[in-house]
Write a protein that holds these residues in place. Structure first.
Motif, PDB file in Angstrom:
ATOM      1  N   ALA A  69       3.884  -3.202   1.534  1.00  0.00           N
ATOM      2  CA  ALA A  69       2.609  -3.005   2.647  1.00  0.00           C
ATOM      3  C   ALA A  69       1.543  -3.933   2.016  1.00  0.00           C
ATOM      4  O   ALA A  69       1.063  -4.071   0.850  1.00  0.00           O
ATOM      5  N   VAL A  70       0.860  -4.521   3.069  1.00  0.00           N
ATOM      6  CA  VAL A  70      -0.558  -5.158   3.038  1.00  0.00           C
ATOM      7  C   VAL A  70      -1.755  -4.381   3.748  1.00  0.00           C
ATOM      8  O   VAL A  70      -1.539  -4.207   4.792  1.00  0.00           O
ATOM      9  N   LYS A  71      -2.541  -3.853   2.792  1.00  0.00           N
ATOM     10  CA  LYS A  71      -3.388  -2.698   3.438  1.00  0.00           C
ATOM     11  C   LYS A  71      -4.403  -3.690   4.366  1.00  0.00           C
ATOM     12  O   LYS A  71      -4.968  -4.477   4.031  1.00  0.00           O
ATOM     13  N   ALA A  72      -4.670  -2.879   5.390  1.00  0.00           N
ATOM     14  CA  ALA A  72      -5.745  -3.647   6.191  1.00  0.00           C
ATOM     15  C   ALA A  72      -7.361  -3.085   5.859  1.00  0.00           C
ATOM     16  O   ALA A  72      -7.439  -1.956   5.453  1.00  0.00           O
ATOM     17  N   PRO A  73      -7.988  -3.849   5.881  1.00  0.00           N
ATOM     18  CA  PRO A  73      -9.326  -3.697   5.566  1.00  0.00           C
ATOM     19  C   PRO A  73     -10.020  -2.616   6.664  1.00  0.00           C
ATOM     20  O   PRO A  73      -9.918  -3.016   7.756  1.00  0.00           O
ATOM     21  N   ARG A  74     -10.530  -1.787   6.170  1.00  0.00           N
ATOM     22  CA  ARG A  74     -11.148  -0.666   6.975  1.00  0.00           C
ATOM     23  C   ARG A  74     -12.431  -1.354   7.760  1.00  0.00           C
ATOM     24  O   ARG A  74     -13.174  -2.079   7.126  1.00  0.00           O
ATOM     25  N   GLY A  75     -12.754  -1.002   9.012  1.00  0.00           N
ATOM     26  CA  GLY A  75     -13.810  -1.598   9.875  1.00  0.00           C
ATOM     27  C   GLY A  75     -15.212  -1.037   9.043  1.00  0.00           C
ATOM     28  O   GLY A  75     -15.496  -0.165   8.505  1.00  0.00           O
TER      29      GLY A  75
END
Length: 518
Positions: free
Chosen positions: A52-58
């Protein structure tokens, strides 16, 4: 044994071996010619791993673009269960290396983590996020005795202003089983999720979508090459109505006032304040004390932090815990701030003349329950009665207006109902009903006692007094942008309705501004 007997047995054994070889050959032929594609696919899948490649939070900004919630890359320590060879030894080795950095993490802690994830062991078991670089180096130096232990880099929430506007921003923390069961496929047992404030209210907009890397590994699970990467989609960015500089001034003032009060009242440790644009409903600043630091929730709360946010023992209204946003989650008697409501009820009913109707304040109301006043004010009209905050005058105005009119005007101003502010956990408030109100209740309600109202409801009502009688919708978010800066949504609210006449609003504004000598 006779030679003939031996010869016979050998012949039988030979036939058995031939038959078994024939069956094995037939089976291999079937696999080769009829199931080749299936097993070839399975073999390929067994050597492919999805990482998994974590998405940056807004990110979250104030109204002028000042950053309030950002992301930073951190090291995360995990266990890959499939690669965990000799679990007991690995866990013991890991605990020994971590003790000087995380004394609270022992063997039971790690084993409990694995147990909690027992039905999802295909996912990494996250032990701790944001580990120091020194520990990363130590783990890499001892890689041979830590099979299955992985250190990855991922984005994690950070709050540059520490506890400033902490209750408004809220915080993120590990998802629990109930939240996971009610969520969509974008969450896993290791996900972080908004738990309070803006982080919770706008979780869907902020969270983004994780990506993945397809990695080919050898028989020992070691990566050989990267096959394909699905890039993560960052979450949307939020721009708030808050003004960072005004927020700083408000919180500093709150702390100074509480410090002064504690000299005389040592228990005066809680409070809240809100600054709101009377025409638009935009929250310009909001403070609640004790404060909340979102960074405290990145990992497990220490015992000291837990007692600060969740005090044990009997409930104490002066110290119900620091997690509570008192501006919208706690109810308080409004006191003298309710008196304009009583006055407007009398004005709307035409039960008094603001200038020419006078009431003689002798220090106590002359009708039972004869509630005391704050002083002896003599003859006061609406202007001087408001200036002196005269209990006697407003008890008389409450009697003239009547309970039905006071309740009606109060409800028109939104008191006793949620404002609908875009923050979670708003309280409804506690408000007397007409049927249960006694003469004692009417006298107390007229001067702001008995009922309990949230500060956000009270300030929303005050805004309607100041803006021509229109009730506005308080809100904290002004616009939502995607990661490329394109506007996804602009948030603005129109006034809900006109709750009192423009003339009554004008009179009230003048009364609140005039000197007591009028």
């Amino acid at each position: 044994m006779k030679p003939q007997t031996i010869k016979t047995k050998l012949k039988v054994y030979s036939y058995i071996v031939v038959v078994l070889l024939a069956i094995l050959g037939a089976r291999l032929a079937i696999v080769q010619f009829f199931h080749q594609q299936v097993y070839q696919t399975q073999a390929k899948e067994n050597r492919i791993r999805l990482v998994a490649v974590k998405a940056p939070r807004g990110e979250i900004y104030d109204r002028n673009g000042e950053i309030l919630a950002a992301n930073e890359l951190v090291y995360t320590l995990s266990l890959s269960y499939l690669g965990l060879s000799g679990q007991d030894a690995v866990v013991n080795n890991l605990v020994g290396l971590m003790q000087s950095y995380y004394p609270e993490i022992d063997k039971n802690f790690i084993e409990e983590k694995i147990k909690l994830q027992q039905y999802r062991l295909f996912e990494p078991v996250i032990i701790v996020r944001d580990i120091p670089w020194e520990l990363v180096v130590k783990l890499e130096e001892n890689r041979k005795i830590l099979p299955g232990v992985t250190v990855t880099v991922e984005p994690l929430r950070s709050y540059p202003e520490a506890d400033l506007a902490g209750h408004v921003l809220g915080y993120i923390h590990s998802i629990n089983a109930e939240e996971l069961a009610g969520s969509d496929a974008n969450y896993s047992i290791n996900s972080l999720i908004g738990k309070a404030g803006i982080e919770k209210q706008y979780e869907k907009e902020l969270r983004g979508r994780d990506g993945a890397r397809r990695v080919e590994v050898d028989a020992k699970g070691r990566p050989i090459r990267e096959l394909l990467t699905m890039e993560p989609t960052p979450g949307n960015n939020l721009y708030l109505t808050l003004n960072l500089e005004l927020q700083k001034v408000l919180e500093k003032s709150m702390d100074q006032v509480l410090e002064q009060l504690q000299g005389k009242y040592p228990k005066a440790k809680v409070g809240s304040a809100v600054v709101l644009n009377v025409k638009t409903g935009e929250i310009l600043a909001m403070s609640s004390r004790p404060g909340l630091n979102p960074d405290d929730w990145k990992g497990n709360l220490s015992d000291e932090k837990a007692s600060y946010y969740y005090p044990t023992g009997k409930y104490d209204p002066m110290n119900p815990g620091a997690e509570v946003n008192r501006a919208l989650q706690e109810n308080y008697p409004p006191g003298s701030t309710f008196k304009p409501i009583t006055g407007m009820a009398a004005l709307e009913k035409e039960a008094m003349d603001p200038l020419n109707d006078s009431v003689n304040c002798t220090g106590r109301y002359w009708i039972a329950p004869r509630i005391k006043c704050t002083g002896v004010h003599g003859y006061v009209n609406y202007y001087s009665g408001m200036a002196h905050s005269c209990n006697t005058y407003f008890q008389e105005m409450g009697r003239r207006a009547g309970k039905d009119e006071i309740i009606d005007v109060a409800r028109q101003f939104g008191l006793g109902s949620k404002t609908g502010i875009d923050l979670p956990g708003e309280s409804r408030s506690i408000f007397c009903s007409e049927s249960s109100m006694t003469a004692l209740d009417l006298a107390e309600v007229s001067i702001g006692q008995t009922n309990k109202i949230t500060p956000i409801q009270m300030i929303t009502a005050c805004c309607a007094v100041a803006n021509g009688g229109y009730l506005v919708q308080p809100h904290v978010v002004s616009k939502i942008l995607d990661s490329d800066g394109n506007i996804v949504k602009t948030i603005s609210t129109e006034p809900k309705r006109q709750v009192v006449s423009a003339e009554t609003s004008r009179r009230m504004c003048k009364i609140l501004q005039e000197d007591a000598t009028i």
